[in-house]
Design an enzyme around this catalytic site. Structure first.
Site, PDB file in Angstrom:
ATOM      1  N   ARG A   5      54.590 -20.450 -88.660  1.00 44.64           N
ATOM      2  CA  ARG A   5      55.001 -21.224 -87.477  1.00 44.64           C
ATOM      3  C   ARG A   5      53.836 -21.478 -86.522  1.00 44.64           C
ATOM      4  NH1 ARG A   5      61.056 -18.819 -86.557  1.00 44.64           N
ATOM      5  NH2 ARG A   5      62.048 -20.446 -87.781  1.00 44.64           N
TER       6      ARG A   5
ATOM      7  N   LYS B 253      75.658 -19.214 -97.169  1.00 42.09           N
ATOM      8  CA  LYS B 253      76.392 -19.448 -95.914  1.00 42.09           C
ATOM      9  C   LYS B 253      77.221 -20.717 -95.999  1.00 42.09           C
ATOM     10  CE  LYS B 253      72.551 -17.279 -93.669  1.00 42.09           C
ATOM     11  NZ  LYS B 253      71.236 -17.809 -93.284  1.00 42.09           N
TER      12      LYS B 253
ATOM     13  N   GLY C 279      65.799 -21.442 -95.029  1.00 42.22           N
ATOM     14  CA  GLY C 279      64.710 -20.479 -95.128  1.00 42.22           C
ATOM     15  C   GLY C 279      64.530 -19.935 -96.536  1.00 42.22           C
TER      16      GLY C 279
ATOM     17  N   GLY D  33      68.717 -24.005 -88.991  1.00 38.57           N
ATOM     18  CA  GLY D  33      69.934 -24.437 -88.288  1.00 38.57           C
ATOM     19  C   GLY D  33      69.793 -25.835 -87.711  1.00 38.57           C
TER      20      GLY D  33
END
Ligand code: ADP
Ligand code: MG
Length: 394
Positions: free
Chosen positions: A36, A198, A351, A374
């Site tokens: 990042r 998920k 991810g 997200g």
């Protein structure tokens, strides 16, 4: 969607407030993955080359609105300084007198990293006074923190009401461009690959993409949830029970639209999930009683590879199996390689999916790998995000 670019803007002699996402993993004070940080270097270097001085601001972890040393951005300042081979000053807070003084002393070409924005609850609450105070530090505002754009947080959203000059950094620009390509006139056939765990979190994204895609292939817990929705046997495979009714609804919508839809033709199954389990391959698309599906089988890999080869646009979210265990990673790795070898415009979100692509060694052959999990899914669900709306060209 056209967003305000940092190109063709005047930053000469200006102090720029640059919102970044330096929410990096830190273990015992050591940064374990600096992706990042390195991802923001092009924007930083560009702004510096234009004669700006930079005030960098980020959140880190969940300090719950008060200062807490374990969530300090100090190690990030040190790492950034090493990467740039240049001094990075560090402020002990993100607002207040001392910060103002440090900002006033900042000269052209210098960099100051502010302490964690979330040490103030006003950040996550989207407090306007806090946003105003942040904005008042600088002559211009640039946001390059895509992963936070689905939140109406002060430094991402409210600040744009007070900042004098607002624009998006290169990371956000690429993210929006790539995701928009999936939503607006994607080249057909458009293949959607759904895997991972998920299911509920991803259902709305799937619903929104139904009108755009031609083919859907499934793996992982996602597949078992759909297989269960078809009333087929899944054995002891992991299913997201609360998602089964929505999966049924989605199958109906898929049929209504005559889309091509696949659950795996065969599965890699085990009796317990462990490194030393002895896997076998099923003969059909169901999983027998007492067994657990941990990866897609060879027939499924062949069929899915064919879908990939036919596609012109691909969006992939979620691994095809428990890829963390090498024995169960084949389906995921093979699909990653097939996508890398295809000529399709390919976007990877999530991810774990990104990690799997890295593991397969093909990350550089993918058109775009999303940085914000997200945020990317929400963008595909809604076509925009609060933090992106405020960066739009009027
Ligand atoms: P992403 O991060 O790419 O969005 P998810 O977080 O949704 O993906 O899912 C990744 C997780 O799903 C991995 O930890 C993987 O082990 C798990 N998973 C994949 N297939 C299965 C399966 N058949 N049974 C249990 N877990 C699975
Ligand atoms: Mg994940």
């Amino acid at each position: 969607m056209k967003i305000k670019s940092i190109k063709n803007r005047n930053y000469k002699g200006k102090k720029v407030f640059l919102r970044v996402d330096y929410n990096v993993p830190i273990e015992k004070g050591v940064i374990t993955d600096d992706t990042r940080i390195t991802a923001t270097i092009p924007t930083i270097n560009y702004l510096l080359s234009q004669g700006a001085s930079l005030i960098l601001a980020s959140h880190l972890g969940r300090p719950k609105g008060k200062p807490s040393p374990e969530f300090s951005l100090k190690p990030v300042a040190e790492r950034l300084s090493k990467i740039l081979n240049k001094e990075v000053k560090f402020a002990p807070d993100c607002i207040g007198e001392e910060v103002k003084k440090m900002v006033n002393e900042l000269k052209e070409g210098e960099i100051l990293l502010l302490e964690n924005l979330r040490f103030h609850s006003e950040e996550e609450n989207g407090d306007e006074n806090f946003a105003k105070e942040l904005a008042s530090l600088a002559d211009a505002y640039v946001n390059d923190a895509f992963g936070t754009c689905h939140r109406e947080h002060a430094s991402v959203y409210q600040i744009t009401k007070f900042a004098k000059d607002v624009a998006a950094g290169f990371l956000i620009e690429k993210e929006v461009e790539s995701l928009s390509k999936l939503l607006i006139n994607p080249e057909k056939p458009f293949l959607l690959i759904l895997g991972g765990a998920k299911v509920i979190d991803k259902i709305n994204m799937v619903k929104n993409l139904l009108d755009k895609v031609d083919t859907i292939i499934t793996g992982g817990v996602m597949a078992y949830t759909f297989i269960k929705a078809k009333n087929w046997e899944v054995g002891d495979s992991k299913v997201e029970e609360e998602a089964v009714p929505v999966a049924k609804e989605i199958i109906k919508e898929i049929n209504k639209r005559h889309l091509e839809f696949h659950t795996p033709l065969d599965h890699v199954i085990v009796q317990k999930i462990s490194e030393d389990a002895v896997p076998i391959i099923t003969e059909r698309g169901t999983v027998p009683h007492g067994w657990i599906g941990v990866d897609i089988g060879p027939q499924a890999i062949e069929e899915y590879t064919d879908c990939i080869n036919r596609a012109k646009t691909i969006f992939w979210n979620g691994p095809m199996g428990i890829y963390e265990i090498k024995k169960f990673a084949k389906g995921t790795i093979e699909l990653a390689k097939a996508i890398a070898n295809s000529k399709a415009f390919s976007v990877i979100g999530g991810g774990d999916s990104a990690a799997a692509v890295d593991e397969a060694g093909v990350a550089d052959k993918i058109s775009h790998i999303c940085t914000g999990g997200g945020a990317s899914l929400e963008f595909l669900e809604k076509g925009t995000l609060p933090g992106i709306e405020v960066l739009k060209e009027e």
